[in-house]
Design a protein around this motif. Sequence first.
Motif, PDB file in Angstrom:
ATOM      1  N   ALA A 196      -4.468   0.339  -2.429  1.00 26.87           N
ATOM      2  CA  ALA A 196      -5.198   1.014  -1.354  1.00 26.87           C
ATOM      3  C   ALA A 196      -6.168   0.060  -0.658  1.00 26.87           C
ATOM      4  O   ALA A 196      -6.296   0.085   0.580  1.00 26.87           O
ATOM      5  CB  ALA A 196      -5.953   2.216  -1.920  1.00 26.87           C
ATOM      6  N   GLN A 197      -6.828  -0.784  -1.404  1.00 31.02           N
ATOM      7  CA  GLN A 197      -7.763  -1.751  -0.819  1.00 31.02           C
ATOM      8  C   GLN A 197      -7.015  -2.738   0.078  1.00 31.02           C
ATOM      9  O   GLN A 197      -7.477  -3.061   1.179  1.00 31.02           O
ATOM     10  CB  GLN A 197      -8.506  -2.505  -1.925  1.00 31.02           C
ATOM     11  N   LEU A 198      -5.865  -3.218  -0.390  1.00 30.50           N
ATOM     12  CA  LEU A 198      -5.097  -4.165   0.415  1.00 30.50           C
ATOM     13  C   LEU A 198      -4.577  -3.519   1.694  1.00 30.50           C
ATOM     14  O   LEU A 198      -4.537  -4.152   2.760  1.00 30.50           O
ATOM     15  CB  LEU A 198      -3.920  -4.706  -0.405  1.00 30.50           C
ATOM     16  N   GLU A 199      -4.175  -2.262   1.604  1.00 27.69           N
ATOM     17  CA  GLU A 199      -3.613  -1.569   2.764  1.00 27.69           C
ATOM     18  C   GLU A 199      -4.671  -1.236   3.814  1.00 27.69           C
ATOM     19  O   GLU A 199      -4.331  -1.029   4.989  1.00 27.69           O
ATOM     20  CB  GLU A 199      -2.895  -0.296   2.316  1.00 27.69           C
ATOM     21  N   GLU A 200      -5.943  -1.209   3.411  1.00 32.96           N
ATOM     22  CA  GLU A 200      -7.005  -0.998   4.403  1.00 32.96           C
ATOM     23  C   GLU A 200      -7.045  -2.162   5.390  1.00 32.96           C
ATOM     24  O   GLU A 200      -7.292  -1.973   6.588  1.00 32.96           O
ATOM     25  CB  GLU A 200      -8.358  -0.866   3.707  1.00 32.96           C
ATOM     26  N   ALA A 237       2.775  -3.056  -1.708  1.00 30.02           N
ATOM     27  CA  ALA A 237       4.031  -2.379  -2.029  1.00 30.02           C
ATOM     28  C   ALA A 237       4.458  -2.677  -3.466  1.00 30.02           C
ATOM     29  O   ALA A 237       4.936  -1.788  -4.185  1.00 30.02           O
ATOM     30  CB  ALA A 237       5.122  -2.813  -1.057  1.00 30.02           C
ATOM     31  N   VAL A 238       4.270  -3.927  -3.881  1.00 30.87           N
ATOM     32  CA  VAL A 238       4.610  -4.299  -5.259  1.00 30.87           C
ATOM     33  C   VAL A 238       3.731  -3.540  -6.240  1.00 30.87           C
ATOM     34  O   VAL A 238       4.200  -3.035  -7.273  1.00 30.87           O
ATOM     35  CB  VAL A 238       4.455  -5.819  -5.458  1.00 30.87           C
ATOM     36  N   HIS A 241       4.795  -0.975  -9.184  1.00 33.73           N
ATOM     37  CA  HIS A 241       4.312  -1.135 -10.556  1.00 33.73           C
ATOM     38  C   HIS A 241       3.668   0.159 -11.049  1.00 33.73           C
ATOM     39  O   HIS A 241       3.867   0.559 -12.214  1.00 33.73           O
ATOM     40  CB  HIS A 241       3.314  -2.282 -10.654  1.00 33.73           C
ATOM     41  N   ALA A 242       2.914   0.827 -10.186  1.00 34.00           N
ATOM     42  CA  ALA A 242       2.255   2.077 -10.575  1.00 34.00           C
ATOM     43  C   ALA A 242       3.283   3.139 -10.972  1.00 34.00           C
ATOM     44  O   ALA A 242       3.098   3.877 -11.952  1.00 34.00           O
ATOM     45  CB  ALA A 242       1.375   2.583  -9.441  1.00 34.00           C
TER      46      ALA A 242
END
Length: 374
Positions: free
Chosen positions: A303-307, A316-317, A321-322
């Motif tokens: 979520a932090q990266l997508e911000e 996406a990776v 993984h989640a």
Amino acid sequence: MSSDVLDVDALLGDQGKHVIACCGSGGVGKTTTAAALALRAAEVHGRRTVVLTIDPARRLAQSLGMEALDNTPRPVAGVRDGSLDAMMLDMKRTFDEVVASHTSKERAAEIFANPFYQAVSSTFSGTQEYMAMEKLGQLRATGQWDLIVLDTPPSRSALDFLDAPARLARLLDGRVIRLLSASTPGARRSMLSLMGASAAVFTRVFNKVLGGHLLTDVAEFTASLEDTFGGFRKRAEATFRALQDDQTSFLVIAAPEPAAVGEAVYFTRRLTEERMPLDGMILNRLTPLAADLSAERALGAAAQLEEADPEDPVAAVLRTHADLARRRAAEERVAARYAAACPEVAQRWLPSLGVEVVDLADLRAFGAAAAGVE
């Protein structure tokens, strides 16, 4: 997971162990596990090993570098140290071998031609389990191998492996069969002849319900067995006692699915009740994880990266993984039911290799994972 981790290499290298029986329900990787353990016993521990499988699928033969497996142990090429032979149980041929080894050629031919024998030796419930134990006894008697790894028959119920041999023995050595055998021509005191008119009624009912020649076939078959085997029950009891010996080890094989784990718990309890030497449980096919990262942390990082970049490939990776981490957590919760029910049993949990086992290299990798070797 239980605090006791199964030491697979200690088991395979124990010179006092001569039989390892891999047990469990179908579809849990039991056959692959047996083959991988047999290969590791030969290559890492220098043992003269034979693996006896029940699975007719060609993939095991191919993974061992062989065109096909049959009822005779065949050497596996490419084994680095020790020796490894492999075979697949043919219950009909094994039954034939038992007959041939305990009677004359003439009597054996008579038994082989009997329709009831042909049915029992090919399709009767319990025959496969009984003949697996017969073949195990034959292999032990030769002294050619110091370790036999047995892939037990896949059954709807794990109890079949322990119960079926005795059930078949009771059938072939039981009172009704003995009554029928007494009715064959040439018997000194035919019970049915003493019954007079009742015998005719008895025979007509059997013929009508079970087929015109079945009564005669059964009677002739059991009369032939009477002086050929010395009693199936005694053979089954001797086999059962051999399984209880300290030279034998049982491994329960399971997968992280409710039915498979439930079956493993049930089988473990039964083995304990029967005083069988149970050494551990191997849980196959856990979802592999590339990193020790929880699903929650992976989603938070994504979520932090997508911000900053909604199309960030690392995000996406992390989300992939989640998903895998959630699946793994669910599998571990299911697997934990075994540890809760059988806390005294050592375990080894194995992630899926991610590829189908197709050759010796894959079996080596599987065996190394089972032994906890990176």
